[in-house]
Scaffold this motif. Structure first.
Motif, PDB file in Angstrom:
ATOM      1  N   VAL A 180      43.108  38.132  44.589  1.00  0.00           N
ATOM      2  CA  VAL A 180      41.882  37.482  44.120  1.00  0.00           C
ATOM      3  C   VAL A 180      40.702  38.443  44.219  1.00  0.00           C
ATOM      4  N   MET A 181      40.567  39.126  45.369  1.00  0.00           N
ATOM      5  CA  MET A 181      39.425  40.023  45.582  1.00  0.00           C
ATOM      6  C   MET A 181      39.491  41.225  44.637  1.00  0.00           C
ATOM      7  N   THR A 182      40.710  41.746  44.398  1.00  0.00           N
ATOM      8  CA  THR A 182      40.842  42.885  43.476  1.00  0.00           C
ATOM      9  C   THR A 182      40.348  42.511  42.076  1.00  0.00           C
ATOM     10  N   LEU A 183      40.803  41.359  41.581  1.00  0.00           N
ATOM     11  CA  LEU A 183      40.366  40.914  40.262  1.00  0.00           C
ATOM     12  C   LEU A 183      38.869  40.616  40.239  1.00  0.00           C
ATOM     13  N   ALA A 184      38.373  40.008  41.302  1.00  0.00           N
ATOM     14  CA  ALA A 184      36.942  39.680  41.365  1.00  0.00           C
ATOM     15  C   ALA A 184      36.092  40.943  41.316  1.00  0.00           C
ATOM     16  N   ASN A 185      36.512  41.979  42.043  1.00  0.00           N
ATOM     17  CA  ASN A 185      35.745  43.229  42.068  1.00  0.00           C
ATOM     18  C   ASN A 185      35.835  43.955  40.727  1.00  0.00           C
ATOM     19  N   GLU A 186      37.022  43.941  40.110  1.00  0.00           N
ATOM     20  CA  GLU A 186      37.191  44.638  38.832  1.00  0.00           C
ATOM     21  C   GLU A 186      36.338  44.013  37.733  1.00  0.00           C
ATOM     22  N   HIS A 187      36.254  42.684  37.747  1.00  0.00           N
ATOM     23  CA  HIS A 187      35.572  41.985  36.645  1.00  0.00           C
ATOM     24  C   HIS A 187      34.207  41.424  37.054  1.00  0.00           C
ATOM     25  N   PRO A 212      34.460  35.353  43.783  1.00  0.00           N
ATOM     26  CA  PRO A 212      35.793  34.845  44.111  1.00  0.00           C
ATOM     27  C   PRO A 212      35.808  33.555  44.929  1.00  0.00           C
ATOM     28  N   GLN A 213      34.630  33.041  45.318  1.00  0.00           N
ATOM     29  CA  GLN A 213      34.600  31.972  46.311  1.00  0.00           C
ATOM     30  C   GLN A 213      35.347  30.718  45.851  1.00  0.00           C
ATOM     31  N   SER A 214      35.165  30.317  44.607  1.00  0.00           N
ATOM     32  CA  SER A 214      35.833  29.095  44.156  1.00  0.00           C
ATOM     33  C   SER A 214      37.342  29.255  44.183  1.00  0.00           C
ATOM     34  N   ALA A 215      37.846  30.461  43.911  1.00  0.00           N
ATOM     35  CA  ALA A 215      39.291  30.700  43.986  1.00  0.00           C
ATOM     36  C   ALA A 215      39.762  30.661  45.433  1.00  0.00           C
ATOM     37  N   LEU A 216      39.020  31.280  46.334  1.00  0.00           N
ATOM     38  CA  LEU A 216      39.417  31.298  47.743  1.00  0.00           C
ATOM     39  C   LEU A 216      39.327  29.908  48.370  1.00  0.00           C
TER      40      LEU A 216
END
Length: 667
Positions: free
Chosen positions: A104-111, A115-119
């Motif tokens: 989740v964090m990798t995708l959040a940082n790339e784009h 990420p909070q709602s996913a976590l």
């Protein structure tokens, strides 16, 4: 989905204590979900500099079906829990969650998305870790896709994005509202001060969970010389110059500003079936002062929701006015029944069975259960209050909306069918029912007992249990017609079933603060409604009609009525002739529901359902027949059976401030 109480009758207190201590040590609780017991665990992981809390059922956390679990003694339960949840299991779970959160964090940082709602997907105490990890990845994927979506897809998402749900109630959103949460157990006086303020206000609204409570407080305001209208789904009593309205919560008018609003039983925010109505009421009631009445465990949820919708919040916590005590011993025998007692069972069949047994002991009995109309329940309760009957036998329907001041509440069982299996009732329900014992100014101390030793022990444990607070996120939301029309316009979809499913899917993926209400019954009705040539507005209204699909006569009537609407014909109202014999009571109960459904539709489609007044009249006359039949059965059984025990005379409960003679006329 419930959090069960550990109170097996065969285990020693030491074994129970060991299990509870182990669960506490490992930050775990036992829950029931989909008819099985499972261990739900809490903790947190570190992903870079971010701390991510979790509250989940491990993939290996299921302990067995309810029936299997109930056969285990406490030592066997402890051994099974230790096998399923230990240090190694925690390591496996946290490794799984770290992999998920890392992705989740990798995708959040790339784009460059939040990420909070996913976590937040990792906090769902009744659900499997594997499924919540999948949901977390779905959520981050949806966030990433949003940035690159085509314009049409973007338009669709915007149409069903509920992040601004509270702001959709424009009148309330533009007001500076002051919320007053009055929280406490049953018999703590929550309602009194709020209703006094409401009666003194120039304008106001009372929102109830049940038609029975709306009717009761409508009468209360009338008695205070307030110009008030009664508005429920099936009933209207309109005052030409009304300054106040008493209604069921679903009938909230978000476009009529008032000075004071009272929202009752606020803890029902957590109800998957009806909680959406309370979410809408808190978000949308346009009142300067809003009272929120309910249980103490709703405090954190109220704080979170009010913070989200805006406004100031004052919290008043109340204590019970009269003490509540557990009897030292179970009732043991119906020969020990006394006037002023209330017997609790958890099905219509059991209520009628226990009623007949109580009558055999020489007692006159009021019977109260959910399948009865509000008018019949009220009439039966009034017979008890006025001393015409000595005891009440009822389901948990007496726990809300009925003034049945009891000297003692006796549970015939601690188990109830939850839709999957027979299981121990929730502690919150046990406390709500038990709280009916004792009434300030009438019975200074309320007493609670189980009928047998096992039930007595379990109920005692439930009443001692500390209740878990309601969640401070995940408030239920249901779509109104405006939302569905926006989705239809943006997506090009016209079928009601698809629109409802789109709504539910969107909230699941995109918003952690709101959750879709249980729309399963509505979607089932939508399947056949979509086959008819009806506009979306009509199909939506029919899908909301309060008709149980489990009763064939009612489901067929609803389908026939919808076909009449589609063909442009008026729907006739058949006068159902009563059936004698053993099924007469059931037939009358179902018939009353049929008339109620017709009345509900007549207020919304009067050109198709023109006989609303007749439906109201038939509802009333059928309710009177049911009440009379219950009394005939009561009298007949007492005449046929010699009482084995002459009950000790105790003066039956009186209404506070009401003389001992003179019946209040029933309506």
């Amino acid at each position: 989905m419930t959090e069960p109480t550990i109170a097996p009758d065969t285990a020693s207190e030491d074994a129970i204590g060991a299990l509870n201590a182990y669960l506490q040590q490992y930050h775990a609780t036992l829950v029931t979900t989909e008819g099985s017991y499972a261990v739900s665990v809490q903790g947190q992981i570190k992903v870079g500099k971010r701390t991510v809390p979790y509250h989940l059922v491990p993939d290996a956390g299921f302990l067995g079906k309810t029936g299997k679990w109930r056969k285990l003694d406490a030592a066997e339960r402890l051994a099974l829990v230790q096998l399923r949840w230990n240090d190694e299991a925690r390591e496996r779970l946290e490794a799984q969650l770290l992999r998920c959160a890392g992705q989740v964090m990798t995708l959040a940082n790339e784009h460059r998305v939040d990420p909070q709602s996913a976590l937040n997907a990792l906090q769902a105490k009744y659900e499997l870790a594997r499924l919540r990890c999948e949901l977390a990845l779905d959520r981050i994927a949806a966030l990433v896709a949003t940035r690159a979506a085509a314009s049409q897809a973007e338009k669709t998402r915007n149409a069903i994005n509920l992040s601004l749900y509270p702001e959709s109630f424009t009148l309330a959103a533009g007001m500076q509202r002051h919320f007053i949460a009055v929280l406490g157990p049953t018999n703590s006086g929550k309602t009194h001060a709020a209703m006094e303020h409401l009666a003194q206000a120039k304008t106001g609204v009372y929102l109830a969970p049940l038609r029975l409570l709306a009717m009761e407080n409508y009468q209360r305001l009338l008695n205070a010389n307030v110009a008030v209208s009664l508005i429920t789904g099936e009933q209207r009593k309109l005052h030409p110059h009304a300054s106040h309205v008493a209604s069921t919560v679903e009938m909230l008018n978000p476009n009529r500003a008032v000075d004071v609003a009272v929202i009752d039983e606020i803890q029902l925010l957590d109800d998957p079936d009806r909680g959406a109505a309370w979410t809408a009421a808190v978000c949308g009631v346009p009142a300067q002062t809003v009272y929120l009445l309910g249980a103490l465990e709703a405090k954190e949820a109220i704080q979170s929701l009010v913070k989200r919708v805006g406004g100031t919040l004052e919290i008043r916590e109340l204590q019970r006015k009269s003490p509540l005590e557990m009897e030292k011993a179970p009732l043991g025998s119906l020969k020990n029944l006394r006037a002023g007692d209330v017997l609790i069972a958890f099905s219509r069949r059991e209520v009628l069975n226990w009623r007949d047994q109580a009558i055999a002991q020489g007692m006159s009995v009021s019977a109260i259960y959910g399948n009865l109309s509000p008018e019949v329940r009220q009439a039966q309760a009034e017979r008890f209050i006025d001393g015409e009957t000595q005891v009440v036998v009822g389901t948990d329907a007496i726990g809300m909306g009925l003034n049945t001041p009891a000297r003692r509440v006796i549970f015939t069982t601690s188990s109830k069918w939850d839709g999957y299996a027979e299981g121990t009732i929730a502690a919150a329900l046990a406390k709500q029912i038990a709280g009916r014992a004792g009434r300030f100014g009438q019975h200074e101390t309320g007493y609670v007992a189980g009928f047998d030793g096992k039930t007595h022990k379990v109920i005692a444990a439930l009443l001692q249990q500390k209740l878990e607070p309601l969640p401070s996120t995940g408030f239920y939301v249901a779509p109104n017609l405006s939302y569905l029309q926006q989705i239809a316009e943006a997506s090009g979809q016209e079928r009601l079933q698809a629109l409802l499913e789109l709504f539910a899917k969107h909230i699941n993926v995109h918003d952690e603060f709101f959750l879709p209400a249980n729309l399963s019954d509505q979607i089932e009705k939508a399947k056949w409604l979509d086959t008819l040539k009806l506009p979306l507005e009509d199909r939506f209204l029919f899908s909301l009609c309060p008709v149980s699909t489990k009763i064939a006569m009612l489901e067929q009537a609803l389908q026939d009525w919808a076909e009449c609407r589609a063909k442009g014909k008026q729907a006739s109202l058949l006068r159902m002739e009563g059936r004698g014999g053993r099924n007469e009571l059931q037939f009358l109960e179902d018939t009353c529901k049929l008339y109620s459904a017709y009345a509900w539709l007549s207020y919304r489609m009067p050109e198709t359902f023109p006989h609303g007044d007749m439906a109201q009249s038939l509802m009333q006359s059928t309710s009177e027949k049911i009440d009379a039949l219950l009394q005939v059965q009561n009298t007949r059984h007492r005449q046929q059976r010699k009482p084995a025990h002459k009950p000790t005379h105790i003066t039956p409960p009186q209404r506070s401030g009401q003389p001992k003679t003179g019946r209040k006329p029933r309506t």
